[in-house]
Motif scaffolding. Structure first.
Motif, PDB file in Angstrom:
ATOM      1  N   ILE A  58      -4.284  10.030   7.941  1.00  0.00           N
ATOM      2  CA  ILE A  58      -3.811   9.087   8.963  1.00  0.00           C
ATOM      3  C   ILE A  58      -4.403   7.704   8.694  1.00  0.00           C
ATOM      4  CG2 ILE A  58      -3.964   8.516  11.424  1.00  0.00           C
ATOM      5  CD1 ILE A  58      -3.681  11.586  11.938  1.00  0.00           C
ATOM      6  N   ARG A  59      -5.677   7.647   8.336  1.00  0.00           N
ATOM      7  CA  ARG A  59      -6.319   6.368   7.993  1.00  0.00           C
ATOM      8  C   ARG A  59      -5.586   5.708   6.831  1.00  0.00           C
ATOM      9  NH1 ARG A  59     -10.837   3.575   8.506  1.00  0.00           N
ATOM     10  NH2 ARG A  59     -11.798   5.103   9.858  1.00  0.00           N
ATOM     11  N   SER A  60      -5.294   6.455   5.791  1.00  0.00           N
ATOM     12  CA  SER A  60      -4.603   5.899   4.624  1.00  0.00           C
ATOM     13  C   SER A  60      -3.225   5.358   4.992  1.00  0.00           C
ATOM     14  CB  SER A  60      -4.443   6.962   3.530  1.00  0.00           C
ATOM     15  OG  SER A  60      -5.696   7.341   3.041  1.00  0.00           O
ATOM     16  N   ALA A  61      -2.498   6.112   5.802  1.00  0.00           N
ATOM     17  CA  ALA A  61      -1.151   5.692   6.197  1.00  0.00           C
ATOM     18  C   ALA A  61      -1.201   4.417   7.033  1.00  0.00           C
ATOM     19  CB  ALA A  61      -0.451   6.816   6.957  1.00  0.00           C
ATOM     20  N   PHE A  62      -2.102   4.356   7.999  1.00  0.00           N
ATOM     21  CA  PHE A  62      -2.193   3.163   8.834  1.00  0.00           C
ATOM     22  C   PHE A  62      -2.755   1.974   8.063  1.00  0.00           C
ATOM     23  CE2 PHE A  62      -1.343   5.795  12.563  1.00  0.00           C
ATOM     24  CZ  PHE A  62      -0.547   4.933  13.309  1.00  0.00           C
ATOM     25  N   ALA A  63      -3.671   2.219   7.135  1.00  0.00           N
ATOM     26  CA  ALA A  63      -4.199   1.113   6.316  1.00  0.00           C
ATOM     27  C   ALA A  63      -3.069   0.466   5.524  1.00  0.00           C
ATOM     28  CB  ALA A  63      -5.298   1.624   5.381  1.00  0.00           C
ATOM     29  N   ALA A  64      -2.214   1.296   4.942  1.00  0.00           N
ATOM     30  CA  ALA A  64      -1.090   0.767   4.164  1.00  0.00           C
ATOM     31  C   ALA A  64      -0.097   0.041   5.068  1.00  0.00           C
ATOM     32  CB  ALA A  64      -0.397   1.905   3.421  1.00  0.00           C
ATOM     33  N   ALA A  65       0.172   0.597   6.251  1.00  0.00           N
ATOM     34  CA  ALA A  65       1.104  -0.041   7.185  1.00  0.00           C
ATOM     35  C   ALA A  65       0.557  -1.385   7.674  1.00  0.00           C
ATOM     36  CB  ALA A  65       1.388   0.887   8.360  1.00  0.00           C
ATOM     37  N   LEU A  66      -0.747  -1.444   7.964  1.00  0.00           N
ATOM     38  CA  LEU A  66      -1.354  -2.709   8.369  1.00  0.00           C
ATOM     39  C   LEU A  66      -1.293  -3.730   7.244  1.00  0.00           C
ATOM     40  CD1 LEU A  66      -4.555  -1.606  10.323  1.00  0.00           C
ATOM     41  CD2 LEU A  66      -2.658  -2.946  11.235  1.00  0.00           C
ATOM     42  N   ALA A 129       6.063   1.721   3.518  1.00  0.00           N
ATOM     43  CA  ALA A 129       4.795   1.247   2.957  1.00  0.00           C
ATOM     44  C   ALA A 129       3.645   2.209   3.220  1.00  0.00           C
ATOM     45  CB  ALA A 129       4.453  -0.123   3.543  1.00  0.00           C
ATOM     46  N   CYS A 130       3.759   3.080   4.197  1.00  0.00           N
ATOM     47  CA  CYS A 130       2.651   3.970   4.525  1.00  0.00           C
ATOM     48  C   CYS A 130       2.585   5.205   3.634  1.00  0.00           C
ATOM     49  CB  CYS A 130       2.682   4.363   5.998  1.00  0.00           C
ATOM     50  SG  CYS A 130       4.025   5.472   6.424  1.00  0.00           S
ATOM     51  N   LEU A 131       3.581   5.387   2.771  1.00  0.00           N
ATOM     52  CA  LEU A 131       3.538   6.514   1.841  1.00  0.00           C
ATOM     53  C   LEU A 131       2.650   6.164   0.655  1.00  0.00           C
ATOM     54  CD1 LEU A 131       7.272   7.630   1.719  1.00  0.00           C
ATOM     55  CD2 LEU A 131       5.350   8.918   2.646  1.00  0.00           C
ATOM     56  N   PRO A 132       1.568   6.904   0.452  1.00  0.00           N
ATOM     57  CA  PRO A 132       0.691   6.615  -0.691  1.00  0.00           C
ATOM     58  C   PRO A 132       1.356   7.029  -2.003  1.00  0.00           C
ATOM     59  CG  PRO A 132      -0.075   8.552   0.458  1.00  0.00           C
ATOM     60  CD  PRO A 132       1.076   8.009   1.250  1.00  0.00           C
ATOM     61  N   VAL A 133       0.898   6.402  -3.077  1.00  0.00           N
ATOM     62  CA  VAL A 133       1.410   6.748  -4.402  1.00  0.00           C
ATOM     63  C   VAL A 133       1.073   8.194  -4.700  1.00  0.00           C
ATOM     64  CG1 VAL A 133       1.235   6.262  -6.872  1.00  0.00           C
ATOM     65  CG2 VAL A 133       1.229   4.381  -5.213  1.00  0.00           C
ATOM     66  N   ASP A 134      -0.153   8.602  -4.388  1.00  0.00           N
ATOM     67  CA  ASP A 134      -0.559  10.001  -4.553  1.00  0.00           C
ATOM     68  C   ASP A 134      -0.296  10.707  -3.243  1.00  0.00           C
ATOM     69  OD1 ASP A 134      -1.730  12.463  -5.027  1.00  0.00           O
ATOM     70  OD2 ASP A 134      -3.774  11.710  -4.774  1.00  0.00           O
ATOM     71  N   SER A 135       0.736  11.507  -3.174  1.00  0.00           N
ATOM     72  CA  SER A 135       1.081  12.172  -1.927  1.00  0.00           C
ATOM     73  C   SER A 135       0.382  13.517  -1.768  1.00  0.00           C
ATOM     74  CB  SER A 135       2.595  12.354  -1.827  1.00  0.00           C
ATOM     75  OG  SER A 135       3.050  13.170  -2.898  1.00  0.00           O
ATOM     76  N   GLY A 136      -0.699  13.738  -2.507  1.00  0.00           N
ATOM     77  CA  GLY A 136      -1.429  14.994  -2.419  1.00  0.00           C
ATOM     78  C   GLY A 136      -2.013  15.251  -1.046  1.00  0.00           C
ATOM     79  N   SER A 137      -2.325  14.187  -0.277  1.00  0.00           N
ATOM     80  CA  SER A 137      -2.905  14.382   1.044  1.00  0.00           C
ATOM     81  C   SER A 137      -1.837  14.511   2.123  1.00  0.00           C
ATOM     82  CB  SER A 137      -3.828  13.200   1.390  1.00  0.00           C
ATOM     83  OG  SER A 137      -3.065  12.007   1.442  1.00  0.00           O
ATOM     84  N   LEU A 138      -0.587  14.534   1.713  1.00  0.00           N
ATOM     85  CA  LEU A 138       0.503  14.621   2.675  1.00  0.00           C
ATOM     86  C   LEU A 138       1.185  15.965   2.570  1.00  0.00           C
ATOM     87  CD1 LEU A 138       2.089  11.133   2.000  1.00  0.00           C
ATOM     88  CD2 LEU A 138       0.405  11.721   3.715  1.00  0.00           C
ATOM     89  N   ALA A 139       1.699  16.410   3.671  1.00  0.00           N
ATOM     90  CA  ALA A 139       2.421  17.683   3.689  1.00  0.00           C
ATOM     91  C   ALA A 139       3.901  17.409   3.885  1.00  0.00           C
ATOM     92  CB  ALA A 139       1.909  18.560   4.825  1.00  0.00           C
ATOM     93  N   VAL A 140       4.759  18.213   3.297  1.00  0.00           N
ATOM     94  CA  VAL A 140       6.194  18.093   3.504  1.00  0.00           C
ATOM     95  C   VAL A 140       6.542  18.807   4.808  1.00  0.00           C
ATOM     96  CG1 VAL A 140       8.465  18.652   2.605  1.00  0.00           C
ATOM     97  CG2 VAL A 140       6.650  17.983   1.048  1.00  0.00           C
ATOM     98  N   ALA A 141       7.319  18.131   5.628  1.00  0.00           N
ATOM     99  CA  ALA A 141       7.683  18.714   6.931  1.00  0.00           C
ATOM    100  C   ALA A 141       8.715  19.795   6.750  1.00  0.00           C
ATOM    101  CB  ALA A 141       8.218  17.646   7.860  1.00  0.00           C
TER     102      ALA A 141
END
Length: 141
Positions: A58-66, A129-141
């Motif tokens: 969540i921190r990574s996603a919001f950091a990128a969005a900000l 913009a909130c999608l990181p290049v490395d999506s390893g910390s993200l889960a597919v819904a």
């Protein structure tokens, strides 16, 4: 974007206060404060069916969005209404922006009596913009 050395107060004293608190934190660029509005086990929906699960993602996603300026309208006070429907220690929070966008989240009361979001299905869903290049910390819904 700022981060603090000292712990930021977690959540809000009432679920309907989460949205205005988010707006103030976004306006201040306070990433720690924004992340503090979410439970450690919270899940936030992202574009393309992805999800940020847990504080680190969540921190990574919001950091990128900000950094991309994608949260500007929230901080600019575009929220028209913010309300909550409370049932025990859970609440559904809803906000409507000036352009008619409706956002809903699920909040939970913590042991300390403060409220935090546990599920946010709409805030970052349309922010590529909130999608990181490395999506390893993200889960597919």
């Amino acid at each position: 974007m700022t981060t603090s050395e000292q712990p930021t107060t977690v959540g809000a004293s009432a679920p309907e206060e989460l949205e205005p608190r988010l707006a103030a934190l976004v306006a201040a660029g306070d990433l720690d404060g924004i992340v503090g509005l979410y439970a450690a086990d919270a899940v936030v929906s992202l574009p393309r069916g992805r999800e940020a699960a847990g504080s680190t993602a969540i921190r990574s996603a919001f950091a990128a969005a900000l950094a991309a300026g994608a949260l500007g309208p929230v901080g600019a006070g575009s929220t028209v209404t913010a309300r909550a429907v409370v049932s025990g220690d859970l609440a559904m929070t809803t906000s409507t922006t000036a352009d008619g966008t409706v956002r809903t989240q699920v909040a939970r009361r913590c042991a300390q009596g403060r409220w935090v979001w546990v599920r946010d299905g709409s805030r970052l869903r349309d922010v590529p913009a909130c999608l990181p290049v490395d999506s390893g910390s993200l889960a597919v819904a």
